[in-house]
Design a protein around this motif. Structure first.
Motif, PDB file in Angstrom:
ATOM      1  N   MET A  77       7.216 -16.469  -1.581  1.00 39.44           N
ATOM      2  CA  MET A  77       7.009 -15.603  -0.432  1.00 39.44           C
ATOM      3  C   MET A  77       7.963 -14.410  -0.463  1.00 39.44           C
ATOM      4  SD  MET A  77       4.492 -16.741   1.455  1.00 39.44           S
ATOM      5  CE  MET A  77       3.702 -17.055  -0.133  1.00 39.44           C
ATOM      6  N   ARG A  78       9.199 -14.658  -0.865  1.00 38.31           N
ATOM      7  CA  ARG A  78      10.172 -13.560  -0.955  1.00 38.31           C
ATOM      8  C   ARG A  78       9.760 -12.557  -2.033  1.00 38.31           C
ATOM      9  NH1 ARG A  78      15.061 -14.170   1.579  1.00 38.31           N
ATOM     10  NH2 ARG A  78      15.389 -16.182   2.625  1.00 38.31           N
ATOM     11  N   SER A  79       9.302 -13.065  -3.164  1.00 39.83           N
ATOM     12  CA  SER A  79       8.857 -12.189  -4.234  1.00 39.83           C
ATOM     13  C   SER A  79       7.661 -11.362  -3.794  1.00 39.83           C
ATOM     14  CB  SER A  79       8.497 -13.024  -5.468  1.00 39.83           C
ATOM     15  OG  SER A  79       7.987 -12.215  -6.508  1.00 39.83           O
ATOM     16  N   LEU A  80       6.727 -12.000  -3.097  1.00 40.73           N
ATOM     17  CA  LEU A  80       5.543 -11.296  -2.618  1.00 40.73           C
ATOM     18  C   LEU A  80       5.920 -10.232  -1.596  1.00 40.73           C
ATOM     19  CD1 LEU A  80       2.453 -11.148  -2.730  1.00 40.73           C
ATOM     20  CD2 LEU A  80       2.390 -12.828  -0.883  1.00 40.73           C
ATOM     21  N   ALA A  81       6.883 -10.533  -0.737  1.00 43.63           N
ATOM     22  CA  ALA A  81       7.323  -9.565   0.274  1.00 43.63           C
ATOM     23  C   ALA A  81       7.929  -8.332  -0.384  1.00 43.63           C
ATOM     24  CB  ALA A  81       8.334 -10.213   1.217  1.00 43.63           C
ATOM     25  N   GLN A  82       8.701  -8.565  -1.440  1.00 43.51           N
ATOM     26  CA  GLN A  82       9.358  -7.446  -2.119  1.00 43.51           C
ATOM     27  C   GLN A  82       8.367  -6.600  -2.906  1.00 43.51           C
ATOM     28  OE1 GLN A  82      12.356  -9.413  -4.430  1.00 43.51           O
ATOM     29  NE2 GLN A  82      13.676  -9.839  -2.662  1.00 43.51           N
ATOM     30  N   SER A  83       7.344  -7.250  -3.494  1.00 36.62           N
ATOM     31  CA  SER A  83       6.420  -6.513  -4.356  1.00 36.62           C
ATOM     32  C   SER A  83       5.235  -5.918  -3.600  1.00 36.62           C
ATOM     33  CB  SER A  83       5.897  -7.429  -5.467  1.00 36.62           C
ATOM     34  OG  SER A  83       5.166  -8.507  -4.925  1.00 36.62           O
ATOM     35  N   ARG A  84       4.779  -6.594  -2.537  1.00 34.51           N
ATOM     36  CA  ARG A  84       3.558  -6.139  -1.880  1.00 34.51           C
ATOM     37  C   ARG A  84       3.672  -6.096  -0.372  1.00 34.51           C
ATOM     38  NH1 ARG A  84      -1.635  -8.423  -2.733  1.00 34.51           N
ATOM     39  NH2 ARG A  84      -2.238  -6.274  -2.351  1.00 34.51           N
ATOM     40  N   GLY A  85       4.852  -6.401   0.144  1.00 36.18           N
ATOM     41  CA  GLY A  85       5.004  -6.484   1.592  1.00 36.18           C
ATOM     42  C   GLY A  85       4.594  -5.225   2.326  1.00 36.18           C
ATOM     43  N   ALA A  86       4.933  -4.052   1.772  1.00 34.02           N
ATOM     44  CA  ALA A  86       4.616  -2.795   2.442  1.00 34.02           C
ATOM     45  C   ALA A  86       3.119  -2.532   2.482  1.00 34.02           C
ATOM     46  CB  ALA A  86       5.330  -1.645   1.730  1.00 34.02           C
ATOM     47  N   LYS A  87       2.365  -3.152   1.580  1.00 35.19           N
ATOM     48  CA  LYS A  87       0.923  -2.928   1.509  1.00 35.19           C
ATOM     49  C   LYS A  87       0.133  -3.922   2.362  1.00 35.19           C
ATOM     50  CE  LYS A  87       1.317  -1.171  -3.224  1.00 35.19           C
ATOM     51  NZ  LYS A  87       0.884  -1.339  -4.636  1.00 35.19           N
ATOM     52  N   ILE A  88       0.802  -4.945   2.869  1.00 37.53           N
ATOM     53  CA  ILE A  88       0.125  -5.960   3.685  1.00 37.53           C
ATOM     54  C   ILE A  88       0.529  -5.745   5.133  1.00 37.53           C
ATOM     55  CG2 ILE A  88      -0.238  -8.423   4.063  1.00 37.53           C
ATOM     56  CD1 ILE A  88       0.565  -8.887   1.171  1.00 37.53           C
ATOM     57  N   GLY A  89      -0.390  -5.249   5.929  1.00 39.87           N
ATOM     58  CA  GLY A  89      -0.090  -4.877   7.297  1.00 39.87           C
ATOM     59  C   GLY A  89       0.213  -6.064   8.191  1.00 39.87           C
ATOM     60  N   GLU A  90       0.773  -5.765   9.347  1.00 41.81           N
ATOM     61  CA  GLU A  90       1.149  -6.809  10.297  1.00 41.81           C
ATOM     62  C   GLU A  90      -0.056  -7.611  10.760  1.00 41.81           C
ATOM     63  OE1 GLU A  90       3.417  -7.276  14.623  1.00 41.81           O
ATOM     64  OE2 GLU A  90       3.325  -5.322  13.612  1.00 41.81           O
TER      65      GLU A  90
END
Length: 376
Positions: free
Chosen positions: A92-105
């Motif tokens: 989850m941390r890796s996903l947040a760092q790599s794609r977090g900005a592209k996945i909206g709230e």
């Protein structure tokens, strides 16, 4: 992006959903519940000496880095949610760092809700079936859990099965505790194994979740596979195709690197369960007086399952998982026969000594490798 604000699985919702859906189990008075809990603790303690004698693993002498937790069905679900959260945290941390900005709230909220409900529903089913388990992971994220994890025994399910089978409660409770304490001793004997296994699983999940297509479905597939075990089951047909791993939907999402990781995890999980089954086979009437009756009646329980339960078990891959463990048991039995228990126990010394999936089906090859390493 702050990874603490990134959430694609609603863990609290999963635990609450499971608690809402699952039945309470057999009716017991407050005094009866207290008696069962106290007795299960005694049986868990008594099991350790037997595991030590059978396995020869000195780690059984000191298990202070983990503890025993006696729970009801909702408590088991909540404990597993905590374990899954710890196991999935690196991915989850890796996903947040790599794609977090592209996945909206909004997407996060919808995904976390759907996945939380799905995970909770699966946990509700499993929480009425599981007798016990050793959880090595929860302590890696939570301060209220020892670093070595915890052995979890599900009191209402143990009582329900001992009544159903009409077996001696003292013997049955010790029999269950012996299996789970074996897992606790395995991880105590191989303190590196917890992080090793978590790292491999995280590497696999990070690879799956990093792919852009059908992200939500992949998250739910990953969560579903973990709910059945570590990662033991997923949505699949019970009969895997030739050459296909028995870990379900994850199998269909693999590239060559993922296949290699999953093959390794399969071999490790088969080793752990196969070793525990070999220990259980060494339990004789001097330890559990009515062990033959327990084995006979417990082994025949599957014949009485209803159509709905059989379908759910097939959906979750639970029957395929049992075949996987049978492979592990054959491996351990043959390896111990070839090398003796003391030499076999080198498997717990370091990651390089773990069997590959190919060696799992060819224990002679593994035994020759371990022997050669010892002679070098």
């Amino acid at each position: 992006m702050d990874t603490t604000d990134f959430r694609l699985i609603n863990w609290e919702l999963a635990a609450n959903t499971a608690a809402t859906l699952v039945g309470a189990g057999p009716k017991l008075s407050g005094a009866q519940i207290a008696e069962v809990v106290a007795d299960l603790r005694l049986k868990a303690d008594a099991a350790v000496d037997h595991v030590h004698r059978i396995t020869g693993l000195d780690a059984a002498r000191d298990l202070r880095d983990s503890h025993v937790l006696i729970v009801d069905r909702p408590g088991w679900a909540r404990a597993n949610v905590q374990s899954f959260e710890a196991l999935l945290d690196p991915a989850m941390r890796s996903l947040a760092q790599s794609r977090g900005a592209k996945i909206g709230e909004t997407t996060q909220i919808l995904s976390s809700t759907a996945t939380g409900v799905e995970m909770g529903a699966i946990l509700a089913f499993l929480s009425s079936k599981v007798l016990g388990q050793y959880d090595p992971f929860a302590g890696m994220l939570r301060r209220d859990v020892p670093p070595g994890g915890r052995l979890v025994l599900v009191a209402p399910n143990i009582v329900s099965v001992e009544r159903e089978l009409k077996v001696d409660p003292d013997d049955f409770r010790l029999w269950v505790a012996l299996h789970e304490q074996t897992h606790r001793v395995q991880f105590a004997a191989a303190p590196w194994l917890r992080e090793h296994l978590r790292g491999k699983i995280s590497q696999l999940l990070e690879s799956l979740l990093a792919e852009p297509d059908a992200l939500g479905e992949r998250i739910k597939a990953a969560a579903g596979s973990l709910v059945g075990g570590t990662p033991k089951t997923a949505v699949q047909e019970a009969e895997p195709r030739e050459g296909e791993s028995s870990l379900g939907l994850l199998s269909a999402l693999q590239n060559s690197e993922q296949k290699e990781i999953l093959s390794h995890v399969t071999a490790v999980m088969s080793l752990l369960e196969g070793h525990a089954n070999v220990v259980m086979d060494a339990v004789d009437p001097s330890i559990v007086p009515t062990v033959k009756t327990i084995r006979q009646r417990f082994g025949g329980r599957g014949k009485d399952r209803g159509a709905v339960e059989k379908w759910i078990r097939k959906l979750l891959g639970m029957d395929a998982k049992m075949r996987q463990y049978a492979d592990g048991q054959r491996f351990v039995s043959k390896a111990v026969a070839l090398l003796g228990m003391e030499t076999f126990n080198k498997v717990w010394e370091r990651a390089e000594n773990l069997p590959t999936e190919a060696e799992l089906h060819n224990p002679e090859q593994w035994a020759a490798r371990i022997s050669a390493a010892g002679d070098a």
